[in-house]
Design a protein around this motif. Structure first.
Motif, short mmCIF file in Angstrom:
data_model
loop_
_atom_site.label_atom_id
_atom_site.label_comp_id
_atom_site.label_asym_id
_atom_site.label_seq_id
_atom_site.Cartn_x
_atom_site.Cartn_y
_atom_site.Cartn_z
N ARG A 168 0.77 -1.13 -0.08
CA ARG A 168 0.02 0.06 -0.10
C ARG A 168 0.72 1.35 0.07
O ARG A 168 1.98 1.19 0.75
CB ARG A 168 -0.73 0.11 1.25
N THR A 169 0.49 2.24 -0.66
CA THR A 169 1.11 3.52 -0.71
C THR A 169 0.59 4.21 0.56
O THR A 169 -0.40 3.92 0.97
CB THR A 169 0.91 4.34 -2.06
N GLY A 170 0.95 5.44 0.62
CA GLY A 170 0.76 6.35 1.79
C GLY A 170 -0.67 6.70 1.83
O GLY A 170 -1.34 6.34 2.83
N TRP A 171 -1.28 7.15 0.59
CA TRP A 171 -2.68 7.42 0.42
C TRP A 171 -3.56 6.32 0.59
O TRP A 171 -4.64 6.45 1.33
CB TRP A 171 -2.87 8.18 -1.07
N GLN A 172 -3.13 5.08 0.11
CA GLN A 172 -4.00 3.87 0.24
C GLN A 172 -4.13 3.49 1.65
O GLN A 172 -4.89 2.95 2.06
CB GLN A 172 -3.28 2.87 -0.78
#
Length: 187
Positions: free
Chosen positions: A16-20
């Protein structure tokens, strides 16, 4: 995608990325804030002694819906459904149930003799949380039979539904923590 038998094939989880990673938390906080704002903005002054049948029907209907949704989430935990997110749903349903009881106390306080010390929506929310926490400071007390009935219902509701929901969540978290290291070793 499905295999030959028609079962869904699970794709490997992507990092997961930061936003996700932050998005579910932002959505939860937004929904919880919306419930609080709605509680303070809804025209609850039209309920209570002016419309007692509507008030009781709404109270029973909302509590029933929240209880059914809580039981559904508890079932998902015990069936170990991988596609469910009970942590999100259960926490929001608990917030909703607190506000249903608060709105009911606020509407009941409009009837003379039901409460002493409960005058505002914040008073009702405070009384609900104090009752939920079984603290009972004594500064707000239910005096009338209807107010005492709702307080007894809140205590019973908390023991049955909210305790079961909290138990299901802790069971799921414990299982995930225990299974987490084992998953890594088996790959």
């Amino acid at each position: 995608m499905k295999d030959r038998t028609g079962r869904r094939i699970r794709r490997p989880a992507q990092p997961r990325t930061g936003w996700q990673a932050a998005r579910p938390w932002i959505v939860r906080a937004g929904i919880a804030a919306a419930v609080v704002v709605a509680y303070f903005l809804l025209p609850l002054d039209h309920l209570g002694p002016q419309r007692p049948v509507l008030s009781w029907v709404l109270f029973a209907l909302l509590l029933t819906v929240v209880a059914v949704l809580l039981l559904r989430q508890i079932r998902h935990v015990f069936l170990d459904r991988p596609d469910s997110r009970p942590g999100v749903a259960i926490s929001l349903l608990i917030v909703l149930s607190v506000h249903v009881f608060s709105a009911t106390y606020y509407a009941l306080a409009k009837e003379p003799g039901q409460f002493s010390g409960l005058h505002t929506r914040l008073d009702a929310l405070y009384f609900t949380v104090v009752t939920l926490a079984t603290v009972g400071y004594g500064d707000i007390t239910p005096r009338g039979q209807a107010a005492r009935l709702v307080a007894v219902l809140q205590i019973t509701y908390s023991f049955v539904f909210l305790t079961a929901a909290a138990t299901a969540l802790t069971t799921r978290m414990r299982d995930r923590v225990v299974r987490g290291p084992q998953r890594g070793r088996s790959r």
